[in-house]
Design a protein around this motif. Structure first.
Motif, PDB file in Angstrom:
ATOM      1  N   GLY A 211      51.325 -37.077  29.512  1.00  0.00           N
ATOM      2  CA  GLY A 211      50.359 -37.207  28.295  1.00  0.00           C
ATOM      3  C   GLY A 211      49.792 -37.926  30.030  1.00  0.00           C
ATOM      4  O   GLY A 211      49.404 -39.039  31.071  1.00  0.00           O
ATOM      5  N   GLU A 212      47.727 -38.146  29.612  1.00  0.00           N
ATOM      6  CA  GLU A 212      47.486 -39.002  29.946  1.00  0.00           C
ATOM      7  C   GLU A 212      47.497 -40.364  29.716  1.00  0.00           C
ATOM      8  O   GLU A 212      46.874 -41.585  31.327  1.00  0.00           O
ATOM      9  N   ALA A 213      47.837 -41.044  29.124  1.00  0.00           N
ATOM     10  CA  ALA A 213      48.365 -42.575  28.774  1.00  0.00           C
ATOM     11  C   ALA A 213      49.434 -42.586  28.883  1.00  0.00           C
ATOM     12  O   ALA A 213      50.491 -43.534  28.856  1.00  0.00           O
ATOM     13  N   SER A 214      49.057 -42.574  30.731  1.00  0.00           N
ATOM     14  CA  SER A 214      50.424 -43.502  31.186  1.00  0.00           C
ATOM     15  C   SER A 214      50.274 -43.994  32.268  1.00  0.00           C
ATOM     16  O   SER A 214      49.293 -43.646  33.576  1.00  0.00           O
ATOM     17  N   LEU A 215      50.181 -45.150  33.136  1.00  0.00           N
ATOM     18  CA  LEU A 215      50.438 -46.483  33.572  1.00  0.00           C
ATOM     19  C   LEU A 215      50.702 -45.821  34.425  1.00  0.00           C
ATOM     20  O   LEU A 215      49.729 -45.523  35.839  1.00  0.00           O
ATOM     21  N   PHE A 216      51.398 -44.996  35.210  1.00  0.00           N
ATOM     22  CA  PHE A 216      52.376 -44.522  36.525  1.00  0.00           C
ATOM     23  C   PHE A 216      51.320 -43.501  36.404  1.00  0.00           C
ATOM     24  O   PHE A 216      50.962 -43.059  37.429  1.00  0.00           O
ATOM     25  N   TYR A 217      50.726 -42.722  35.710  1.00  0.00           N
ATOM     26  CA  TYR A 217      50.329 -42.038  36.646  1.00  0.00           C
ATOM     27  C   TYR A 217      48.247 -42.236  37.025  1.00  0.00           C
ATOM     28  O   TYR A 217      48.058 -42.021  37.961  1.00  0.00           O
ATOM     29  N   ALA A 218      48.162 -42.920  36.134  1.00  0.00           N
ATOM     30  CA  ALA A 218      46.934 -44.097  37.011  1.00  0.00           C
ATOM     31  C   ALA A 218      46.697 -44.913  38.065  1.00  0.00           C
ATOM     32  O   ALA A 218      46.402 -44.569  38.636  1.00  0.00           O
ATOM     33  N   GLU A 219      48.054 -45.486  38.441  1.00  0.00           N
ATOM     34  CA  GLU A 219      48.683 -45.580  39.810  1.00  0.00           C
ATOM     35  C   GLU A 219      48.768 -44.682  40.743  1.00  0.00           C
ATOM     36  O   GLU A 219      48.169 -45.105  41.841  1.00  0.00           O
ATOM     37  N   ARG A 220      48.863 -43.515  40.381  1.00  0.00           N
ATOM     38  CA  ARG A 220      49.156 -42.857  41.080  1.00  0.00           C
ATOM     39  C   ARG A 220      47.929 -41.568  42.039  1.00  0.00           C
ATOM     40  O   ARG A 220      47.489 -41.194  42.538  1.00  0.00           O
ATOM     41  N   LEU A 221      46.734 -42.080  40.349  1.00  0.00           N
ATOM     42  CA  LEU A 221      45.701 -41.620  40.964  1.00  0.00           C
ATOM     43  C   LEU A 221      44.870 -42.489  41.458  1.00  0.00           C
ATOM     44  O   LEU A 221      44.107 -41.748  42.481  1.00  0.00           O
ATOM     45  N   GLY A 222      45.292 -44.291  41.355  1.00  0.00           N
ATOM     46  CA  GLY A 222      44.857 -45.376  42.332  1.00  0.00           C
ATOM     47  C   GLY A 222      44.760 -44.754  43.988  1.00  0.00           C
ATOM     48  O   GLY A 222      44.216 -45.374  44.413  1.00  0.00           O
ATOM     49  N   ASP A 223      46.794 -43.934  44.019  1.00  0.00           N
ATOM     50  CA  ASP A 223      46.686 -43.991  45.412  1.00  0.00           C
ATOM     51  C   ASP A 223      46.045 -42.906  46.272  1.00  0.00           C
ATOM     52  O   ASP A 223      45.746 -42.841  47.375  1.00  0.00           O
ATOM     53  N   ALA A 224      45.824 -42.108  45.563  1.00  0.00           N
ATOM     54  CA  ALA A 224      45.521 -40.700  45.876  1.00  0.00           C
ATOM     55  C   ALA A 224      43.231 -41.207  46.334  1.00  0.00           C
ATOM     56  O   ALA A 224      43.233 -40.871  47.257  1.00  0.00           O
ATOM     57  N   GLY A 225      43.322 -42.271  45.029  1.00  0.00           N
ATOM     58  CA  GLY A 225      42.102 -42.712  46.100  1.00  0.00           C
ATOM     59  C   GLY A 225      42.051 -44.204  46.911  1.00  0.00           C
ATOM     60  O   GLY A 225      41.288 -43.387  47.806  1.00  0.00           O
ATOM     61  N   PHE A 226      42.888 -44.526  47.149  1.00  0.00           N
ATOM     62  CA  PHE A 226      43.254 -45.341  48.447  1.00  0.00           C
ATOM     63  C   PHE A 226      43.362 -44.104  49.777  1.00  0.00           C
ATOM     64  O   PHE A 226      42.275 -44.278  50.864  1.00  0.00           O
ATOM     65  N   CYS A 227      44.216 -43.279  49.246  1.00  0.00           N
ATOM     66  CA  CYS A 227      43.969 -42.669  50.283  1.00  0.00           C
ATOM     67  C   CYS A 227      42.560 -41.762  51.092  1.00  0.00           C
ATOM     68  O   CYS A 227      41.939 -41.858  52.456  1.00  0.00           O
ATOM     69  N   TYR A 228      41.783 -41.509  49.927  1.00  0.00           N
ATOM     70  CA  TYR A 228      40.338 -40.693  49.920  1.00  0.00           C
ATOM     71  C   TYR A 228      39.765 -41.861  50.665  1.00  0.00           C
ATOM     72  O   TYR A 228      38.579 -41.489  51.702  1.00  0.00           O
ATOM     73  N   TYR A 229      39.895 -43.518  50.438  1.00  0.00           N
ATOM     74  CA  TYR A 229      39.035 -43.887  50.770  1.00  0.00           C
ATOM     75  C   TYR A 229      39.515 -44.077  52.922  1.00  0.00           C
ATOM     76  O   TYR A 229      38.468 -44.846  53.612  1.00  0.00           O
ATOM     77  N   ARG A 230      40.888 -44.056  52.861  1.00  0.00           N
ATOM     78  CA  ARG A 230      41.023 -43.783  54.376  1.00  0.00           C
ATOM     79  C   ARG A 230      40.214 -42.817  55.302  1.00  0.00           C
ATOM     80  O   ARG A 230      40.373 -43.256  56.113  1.00  0.00           O
ATOM     81  N   MET A 231      40.135 -41.839  54.577  1.00  0.00           N
ATOM     82  CA  MET A 231      39.643 -40.418  55.086  1.00  0.00           C
ATOM     83  C   MET A 231      37.779 -40.990  55.032  1.00  0.00           C
ATOM     84  O   MET A 231      37.575 -39.835  55.642  1.00  0.00           O
ATOM     85  N   VAL A 232      37.287 -41.462  54.476  1.00  0.00           N
ATOM     86  CA  VAL A 232      36.259 -41.801  54.902  1.00  0.00           C
ATOM     87  C   VAL A 232      35.933 -41.230  53.870  1.00  0.00           C
ATOM     88  O   VAL A 232      34.657 -40.597  53.748  1.00  0.00           O
TER      89      VAL A 232
END
Length: 462
Positions: free
Chosen positions: A133-154
């Motif tokens: 489900g959505e109430a998962s810290l791992f889920y939030a962390e992976r969304l953040g990691d994806a966000g960081f990759c998008y940051y690196r792609m500008v």
């Protein structure tokens, strides 16, 4: 030099060890080939051996995942090989499948393949969401990691979107540390985007929460990042104030490496203020700490910055000597991105000295690495520099060609959709300000609530 993003697990914004393929390219480019020959990655034969020696499917899986995680940064290709072997084991449970997806994303991140890394982080996130489900810290962390990759792609809109999704989840989980992390990272994206008022808001919110938690290291990071915003904004006195406050907290946290980074940042402010003697003093203090800690990468950063200061002072030979020392250190630690930035600095120096052929050589080396690693910002900078250089050389055809490439890429990065999003931010500015004020009031209430709760606990403990 700073620790810009508060990352999850082992990832950082500045990947260090790189592939042997890239190092062989660099060996051909520059006369430091002896420094390039490092310890080779783990061979497929060794991977098979580790796989065959395990007696059960569970043991095999655990061994392969453990080795993949260990090698994800230093030998990402070997890590991917282990993970492919793990994927072929029958009866993989959902948690193992999620872990494999996450580790594949890590490996691609360290290969600078940010699109592929983002894809795997999102796959891991989706599978985690379906399982827990959505109430998962791992889920939030992976969304953040994806966000960081998008940051690196500008790709700032996608980066902000993923971090805001992660923020909403950790707020629901009432995980204060992760709330501060995501607020911090959103702020840094807005800083890079040039939307400084929003950047200040998010960092200030992170700072308030970190003060509640009471970890002086993260308070130091928050002050540092707010200083970075004021520096980008051109408000150098405010930036200096925040950097000095950050330095105090880094010192109280006992983080020598962080102290060196803060000293470096103060030094670079003095460089911008043209107070070069103070700039040199602070950078040299930072370098002394890095030498004592034997942090070879950070030593390279300091020598690079010392070179920049001496170049600004007109000390061409000293600057060049520092640049070459930095380059030697970056090659030693196999930090390809740092090498690309250093090549660009050497190109700028040669261009300023009227040495156009040498400048061209270094710009092209920097460009080649930036292209192979998908470093969009550095690509843009090199295209523009080459256009200017060829114009100075009187080669108008090449100058026009690189200018067209620069313009096309800039238009691609800052696309119509992104410009539309910026316009929306501007038109909704007043609404945003009101929402931010409400949010800050909520944070203040949370602060008071926690203080009251803490006081009650102390009273009851008596």
């Amino acid at each position: 030099s700073m620790i810009p993003f508060r990352r999850h697990k082992a990832l950082s914004s500045n990947p260090g060890s790189r592939s042997l393929h890239h190092m062989l390219i660099l060996a051909a480019w520059f006369m430091f080939s002896s420094a390039v020959a490092g310890t080779p990655g783990v061979s497929p034969a060794n991977a098979r051996s580790a796989y065959q020696d395990s007696e059960t499917e569970t043991a095999k899986m655990s061994a392969l995942i453990e080795k993949a995680e260990f090698h994800s940064e230093s030998a990402p290709d070997s890590s991917l090989h282990y993970l492919n072997l793990a994927s072929n084991i029958e009866n993989i449970d959902d948690n193992q499948a999620i872990q494999i997806l996450k580790l594949k994303a890590d490996a691609y991140y360290y290969k600078y393949n940010f699109p592929k890394a983002a894809e795997y982080y999102k796959s891991a996130a989706a599978k985690e969401k379906a399982l827990n489900g959505e109430a998962s810290l791992f889920y939030a962390e992976r969304l953040g990691d994806a966000g960081f990759c998008y940051y690196r792609m500008v790709d700032y809109p996608n980066a902000v979107n993923h971090y805001k999704q992660a923020l909403a989840i950790v707020e629901t989980l009432e995980n204060k540390s992760e709330v501060a992390t995501n607020l911090n990272n959103i702020g840094l994206i807005f800083n890079s985007w040039g939307i400084y008022d929003s950047a200040i808001y998010y960092h200030s919110a992170a700072l308030e929460i970190d003060k509640i938690i009471g970890d002086p290291y993260y308070i130091s990071v928050d002050y540092n990042n707010i200083g970075k915003i004021y520096q980008a904004w051109g408000k150098l006195d405010q930036a200096l104030d925040y950097y000095e406050e950050s330095l105090k907290y880094a010192d109280s946290a006992g983080r020598e490496n962080s102290v060196a980074i803060r000293l470096n940042n103060i030094g670079m402010i003095y460089k911008q203020k043209l107070e070069f003697d103070k700039a040199l003093s602070y950078i040299e203090k930072a370098l002394a700490i890095d030498i004592r800690l034997d942090n070879r990468y950070r030593m390279g950063v300091r020598y690079h910055n010392l070179g920049q200061i001496h170049k600004s002072m007109g000390h061409a030979e000293i600057a060049h000597s520092h640049f070459l020392k930095a380059l030697e250190l970056f090659i030693e630690v196999q930090n390809i991105e740092a090498i690309a930035l250093l090549y660009r600095s050497l190109g700028e120096q040669h261009q300023e000295n009227g040495e156009h052929d040498n400048a061209e050589t270094y710009y092209l080396r920097s460009l080649s690495i930036a292209d192979s690693l998908n470093l969009a910002k550095l690509l843009l900078e090199n295209y523009l520099s080459l256009s200017t250089l060829y114009e100075e050389k009187g080669d108008l055809r090449e100058a026009l060609r690189y200018n067209k490439v620069f313009s096309s890429m800039k238009d691609s990065i800052f696309s119509h959709n992104e410009q539309k999003l910026i316009t929306e931010f501007q038109t909704k500015y007043e609404t945003e300000k009101k929402e931010q004020e409400i949010a800050m009031l909520n944070i203040a209430k949370e602060v008071n609530s926690l203080k009251l709760r803490k006081a009650n606990i102390q009273r009851y403990s008596l």
